[in-house]
Scaffold this active site. Structure first.
Site, PDB file in Angstrom:
ATOM      1  N   SER A   1       6.304   4.024  13.197  1.00 32.87           N
ATOM      2  CA  SER A   1       5.200   4.001  13.451  1.00 32.87           C
ATOM      3  C   SER A   1       5.118   4.900  14.657  1.00 32.87           C
ATOM      4  O   SER A   1       5.608   4.684  15.733  1.00 32.87           O
ATOM      5  CB  SER A   1       4.491   2.731  13.438  1.00 32.87           C
ATOM      6  OG  SER A   1       3.120   2.717  14.005  1.00 32.87           O
TER       7      SER A   1
ATOM      8  N   TYR B   1       1.037  -1.295  -0.078  1.00 32.19           N
ATOM      9  CA  TYR B   1       0.063  -0.281  -0.080  1.00 32.19           C
ATOM     10  C   TYR B   1       0.992   1.273  -0.028  1.00 32.19           C
ATOM     11  O   TYR B   1       0.695   2.114  -1.018  1.00 32.19           O
ATOM     12  CB  TYR B   1      -1.078  -0.036   1.147  1.00 32.19           C
ATOM     13  CG  TYR B   1      -1.687   1.261   1.383  1.00 32.19           C
ATOM     14  CD1 TYR B   1      -2.142   2.060   0.646  1.00 32.19           C
ATOM     15  CD2 TYR B   1      -1.694   1.635   2.867  1.00 32.19           C
ATOM     16  CE1 TYR B   1      -2.985   3.156   0.889  1.00 32.19           C
ATOM     17  CE2 TYR B   1      -2.380   2.830   3.123  1.00 32.19           C
ATOM     18  CZ  TYR B   1      -3.121   3.642   2.044  1.00 32.19           C
ATOM     19  OH  TYR B   1      -3.587   4.837   2.669  1.00 32.19           O
TER      20      TYR B   1
ATOM     21  N   LYS C   1       8.698  -2.624  15.844  1.00 34.32           N
ATOM     22  CA  LYS C   1       9.220  -1.232  15.308  1.00 34.32           C
ATOM     23  C   LYS C   1      10.080  -0.532  16.261  1.00 34.32           C
ATOM     24  O   LYS C   1      11.172   0.028  15.719  1.00 34.32           O
ATOM     25  CB  LYS C   1       7.757  -0.318  15.261  1.00 34.32           C
ATOM     26  CG  LYS C   1       7.137  -0.436  13.861  1.00 34.32           C
ATOM     27  CD  LYS C   1       7.531  -0.487  12.572  1.00 34.32           C
ATOM     28  CE  LYS C   1       7.026  -0.968  11.439  1.00 34.32           C
ATOM     29  NZ  LYS C   1       7.554  -1.418  10.270  1.00 34.32           N
TER      30      LYS C   1
ATOM     31  N   TYR D   1       3.691  -6.408  17.124  1.00 34.56           N
ATOM     32  CA  TYR D   1       3.994  -5.416  15.944  1.00 34.56           C
ATOM     33  C   TYR D   1       4.636  -4.346  16.353  1.00 34.56           C
ATOM     34  O   TYR D   1       5.660  -3.992  15.895  1.00 34.56           O
ATOM     35  CB  TYR D   1       2.833  -5.180  15.176  1.00 34.56           C
ATOM     36  CG  TYR D   1       2.817  -4.167  14.362  1.00 34.56           C
ATOM     37  CD1 TYR D   1       3.510  -4.280  12.998  1.00 34.56           C
ATOM     38  CD2 TYR D   1       2.451  -2.798  14.693  1.00 34.56           C
ATOM     39  CE1 TYR D   1       3.749  -3.187  12.163  1.00 34.56           C
ATOM     40  CE2 TYR D   1       2.653  -1.725  13.674  1.00 34.56           C
ATOM     41  CZ  TYR D   1       3.133  -1.800  12.615  1.00 34.56           C
ATOM     42  OH  TYR D   1       3.550  -0.976  11.474  1.00 34.56           O
TER      43      TYR D   1
ATOM     44  N   ASN E   1      -1.398   7.916  10.941  1.00 34.21           N
ATOM     45  CA  ASN E   1      -2.564   6.833  10.267  1.00 34.21           C
ATOM     46  C   ASN E   1      -2.661   7.285   9.072  1.00 34.21           C
ATOM     47  O   ASN E   1      -3.190   8.126   8.665  1.00 34.21           O
ATOM     48  CB  ASN E   1      -3.747   7.058  11.049  1.00 34.21           C
ATOM     49  CG  ASN E   1      -3.817   6.630  12.322  1.00 34.21           C
ATOM     50  OD1 ASN E   1      -3.255   6.754  13.379  1.00 34.21           O
ATOM     51  ND2 ASN E   1      -4.660   5.592  12.402  1.00 34.21           N
TER      52      ASN E   1
END
Ligand code: NAD
Ligand code: WQD
Length: 343
Positions: free
Chosen positions: A127, A13, A156, A152, A181
């Site tokens: 993130s 993406y 990071k 997850y 986001n």
């Protein structure tokens, strides 16, 4: 000669939008992806948008031998942007080892191959999850990194540490970009997010509900200490995110870094609630969305948005697109998918 950038996870993406922006800015691109969460056809979509077909290498970066071979083949790289990772928070709670294995081995193998070939410019997809529930808002890059809520998120944090340790003992330099986001799709309507199965994230769930693939959107919690009771996030258009990556690459190649390890927040600097996102979607699409309030989702924090001054002042980048643009582009993409215009 064009500078050549390796984009790992480049059919994904965010990666696909960055490949478009790099090519439009005069870079040559090699994508390395194992297609575990994307499709090879994205390469054709990128060619339709830019007129240039990026090189594509089918490589699993967990495989150190295959990663070394990739770098043997492409010795003339000016830098690497590393997107390849698994990213579903809930799934990582269920299968932590799979997440640690993929996200950390892919990073380590990529860094090892870079050191071997003396390629020193590295951009990393980090993130806002590293901030957890921040003590004050907006959150800037000096805020304490909180104990991770999910495996997850931990990948990071650990990745940022691995990069920092590697920099201390080599000539590597890096820019880690902490996304808030990312949402929306390319203005061409030819690339966008392709969630596998039921989406975890808000915006793809909204567009899939509007198109009829999902019955109803559950709004997770309406009793948060926010003005309308729903959670607040800093949504950022994926095309704005793409421009920031090009700015980061140009900064590294132009030897403009002040420190070998730099970190920037990428957001708009403003927060929107879940209900505001829904209302904006309804306004820009003309579709009435079916939604209902549900229990809070475990692990969600009430609110977070970015202090983007550092990226604005040092990278010379600022998000330009607003929530209307984000919702409009996401909806065009969902409709194009439904009409079979993409695949
Ligand atoms: P995505 O799943 O669409 O893209 C990731 C790509 O990496 C996919 O094409 C996948 O096939 C590939 N990949 C995964 N493991 C691989 C491996 N071992 N070898 C080769 N390729 C592999 O995800 P995305 O939303 O584009 O996210 C890109 C990066 O940005 C990820 O690192 C993610 O953690 C980070 N990020 C995403 C968000 C978000 O909300 N989407 C927010 C913050 C950070
Ligand atoms: C946004 C808001 C939900 C779905 C995640 C990761 C984070 C980062 C970005 C990678 C929240 C609400 C959602 C739904 C809802 N990714 N929501 N109904 O959780 O802010 O961040 O993606 O690094 O690490 O955690 O994004 O899109 O899942 O949720 O009400 O069906 O929408 O509660 O308030 P989140 P999200």
């Amino acid at each position: 000669m064009k500078n050549k950038i390796l984009v790992t996870g480049g059919t994904g993406y965010i990666g696909s939008h960055i490949v478009v922006e790099l090519q439009n800015s005069g870079f040559a691109v090699v994508i390395a992806d194992n297609l575990c969460n994307s499709k090879k056809e994205i390469v054709i979509q990128i060619e339709k948008i830019t007129g240039v077909k990026p090189d594509f290498e089918l490589v699993d970066l967990k495989d150190s031998g295959a990663t070394l071979q990739l770098f043997e083949k492409h010795k003339d790289l000016s830098g690497v942007i590393h997107f390849a990772a698994y990213k579903a928070v809930g799934e990582s709670m269920e299968f932590p080892l799979i997440y640690y294995h993929n996200n950390l081995f892919s990073l380590i193998n990529t860094l090892q191959a870079m050191l071997k070939h003396n390629i020193n410019n590295f951009v990393f997809s980090s993130s806002c999850t590293v901030y957890g529930d921040p003590d004050s808002l907006p959150v800037d890059e000096k805020a304490v990194v909180k104990p991770p809520i999910s495996p997850y998120g931990n990948t990071k944090q650990i990745s940022e540490e691995i990069i920092s340790d590697t920099i201390n003992t080599s000539s590597l330099q890096s820019i880690s970009l902490r996304y808030f986001n990312p949402v929306g799709a390319h203005s061409s309507g030819l690339i966008g997010e392709l969630p596998l199965g039921v989406p975890n994230n808000l915006v793809p769930f909204i567009t899939q509900t509007a198109i009829g693939k999902r019955d109803v959107l559950k709004v997770f919690g309406n009793d948060y200490p926010t003005p309308d009771g729903t959670c607040i996030r800093d949504y950022i258009h994926v095309e704005d995110l793409a421009k920031a990556h090009v700015a980061a690459v140009e900064r590294m190649i132009g030897q403009k870094q002040k420190e070998n390890c730099e970190i920037f927040n990428l957001g708009t600097g403003a927060g929107n609630s879940v209900l505001e996102v829904i209302k904006t979607f309804e306004k820009t699409s003309g579709v009435k969305l079916r939604y209902q309030f549900a229990d809070r989702r475990p692990g969600d924090i009430p609110e977070v948005w970015a202090d983007t001054s550092l990226a604005n002042n040092v990278l010379g980048w600022k998000a330009r697109k607003n929530l209307d643009d984000m919702m409009r582009s996401a909806w065009i993409w969902e409709q194009n998918l439904a009409k079979g215009k993409i695949f």
